[in-house]
Write a protein that holds these residues in place. Structure first.
Motif, short mmCIF file in Angstrom:
data_model
loop_
_atom_site.label_atom_id
_atom_site.label_comp_id
_atom_site.label_asym_id
_atom_site.label_seq_id
_atom_site.Cartn_x
_atom_site.Cartn_y
_atom_site.Cartn_z
N ARG A 2 0.82 -1.21 0.00
CA ARG A 2 0.00 0.00 0.00
C ARG A 2 0.85 1.25 0.00
O ARG A 2 0.37 2.35 -0.31
CB ARG A 2 -0.87 0.02 1.26
N LEU A 22 0.84 -3.55 10.97
CA LEU A 22 0.83 -2.80 9.71
C LEU A 22 1.39 -3.64 8.57
O LEU A 22 0.87 -3.58 7.44
CB LEU A 22 1.62 -1.50 9.87
N GLN A 25 -1.15 -5.82 7.16
CA GLN A 25 -2.15 -5.11 6.35
C GLN A 25 -1.59 -4.65 5.01
O GLN A 25 -2.27 -3.98 4.24
CB GLN A 25 -2.66 -3.89 7.13
N TRP A 27 1.37 -2.82 4.52
CA TRP A 27 2.22 -1.63 4.55
C TRP A 27 3.68 -2.03 4.73
O TRP A 27 3.99 -2.95 5.47
CB TRP A 27 1.83 -0.72 5.71
N ALA A 230 -4.39 -0.46 12.95
CA ALA A 230 -4.02 -0.83 11.58
C ALA A 230 -5.25 -1.01 10.70
O ALA A 230 -5.27 -0.59 9.54
CB ALA A 230 -3.18 -2.11 11.59
N GLU A 231 -6.29 -1.64 11.27
CA GLU A 231 -7.53 -1.83 10.49
C GLU A 231 -8.17 -0.49 10.14
O GLU A 231 -8.59 -0.25 9.01
CB GLU A 231 -8.49 -2.70 11.29
N GLY A 234 -6.36 1.50 7.48
CA GLY A 234 -6.50 0.98 6.13
C GLY A 234 -7.80 1.33 5.44
O GLY A 234 -7.95 1.08 4.24
N ARG A 235 -8.76 1.92 6.16
CA ARG A 235 -10.02 2.29 5.53
C ARG A 235 -9.81 3.46 4.56
O ARG A 235 -8.90 4.26 4.73
CB ARG A 235 -11.04 2.70 6.59
N ARG A 236 -10.70 3.52 3.60
CA ARG A 236 -10.60 4.63 2.64
C ARG A 236 -10.70 5.97 3.35
O ARG A 236 -9.97 6.92 3.02
CB ARG A 236 -11.72 4.51 1.60
#
Length: 274
Positions: A2, A22, A25, A27, A230-231, A234-236
């Motif tokens: 990402r 992270l 996810q 990153w 971290a979750e 990661g959201r828009r």
């Protein structure tokens, strides 16, 4: 990937737990600490860099920025911080300056230093790790509470000024199972001697003795807290404020529902303040 995220204060606690969270996810992570040898046991990989970084040292910050210049840096997590214990009446100016220098001035210095790199991505994200104590204060930790109130104000001001170009998320955890309380005890210095003969000594010692047990009984693990961060990151559209922990939500509810005199009585009783 990402993109890359730089995290301050990765030697222990939430910062340390954020590195694998992270990476999981997607990153790449630049893990930083004042003593980089504390990062040696992090698993190697193309998605990890280790850096020495002291957020209170301009030269250290400049070197870290230069080391990240080749990365697609999108996220800054300002996590570095510590707590100065002690009652307000016996808090020395030097103690307060030291607390604010790391938790507030250092955080702001890191934000300013890395924002130009973050903006290059067109998707800049800044995570300010505060505390649920940025909305209230407790006895015997006034300096720490003051620093977290300031962190919340800086986060909100940056969001208003930068607009959608910089997504700012303020994290407000409750009790976390980490080494924070051991660090707090080490930071006592000559405070017990200064409190001799005052009504604060017994509550102060009880407070320090109780903190670790309380975190174990009611707090989240650092890993669980990091996973939530971290979750959300990661959201828009990350949330503006992320309250983490059942105890944090209960404290907010109690503060909102109870009359101020009753709330203050309950807090003073909890901390043995007479």
């Amino acid at each position: 990937m990402r993109g890359w995220a730089i995290v301050t204060g990765c030697s222990t606690g939430i910062g340390r737990a954020l590195v694998p969270a992270l990476r999981a996810q997607g990153w790449g992570v630049v893990a930083t600490a004042r003593r980089p040898e504390t990062l040696a046991d992090l698993p190697d990989g193309p998605d990890l860099r280790r850096l020495a970084l002291d957020v209170t040292d301009p030269a250290s910050l400049a070197a870290a920025v230069e080391a990240c210049r080749d990365l697609d840096l999108r996220v800054l997590v300002n996590n570095a911080g510590y707590g100065v214990p002690g009652p307000i009446e016996h808090l020395r100016p030097a103690d307060l300056r030291a607390q604010l220098e790391t938790n507030v001035v250092g955080l702001q210095a890191a934000t300013v230093a890395f924002l130009p790199l973050l903006r290059r991505s067109g998707d800049a994200r800044v995570v300010q790790v505060g505390s649920i104590l940025d909305r209230m204060a407790i006895p015997l930790a006034g300096a720490y509470c003051a620093s977290k109130h300031a962190v919340a104000a800086l986060a909100e001001a940056l969001r208003l000024e930068a607009g959608p170009a910089v997504r700012v998320m303020l994290v407000e955890p409750g009790a976390i199972q980490s080494d924070f309380r051991e660090t707090l005890a080490k930071g006592l210095g000559d405070l017990p001697e200064r409190l001799q003969g005052t009504p604060y000594l017994a509550p102060m010692l009880a407070y320090l003795a109780r903190q670790k047990a309380r975190a174990g009984a009611h707090g989240l693990s650092a890993a669980a807290c990091a996973a939530r961060i971290a979750e959300a990151l990661g959201r828009r559209t990350p949330p503006r404020r992320l309250v983490i922990g059942r105890d944090a939500r209960i404290a907010l509810l109690g503060r909102a529902l109870l009359p101020a005199p009753l709330w203050e009585w309950a807090v003073r009783k909890t901390f043995g303040m007479g």
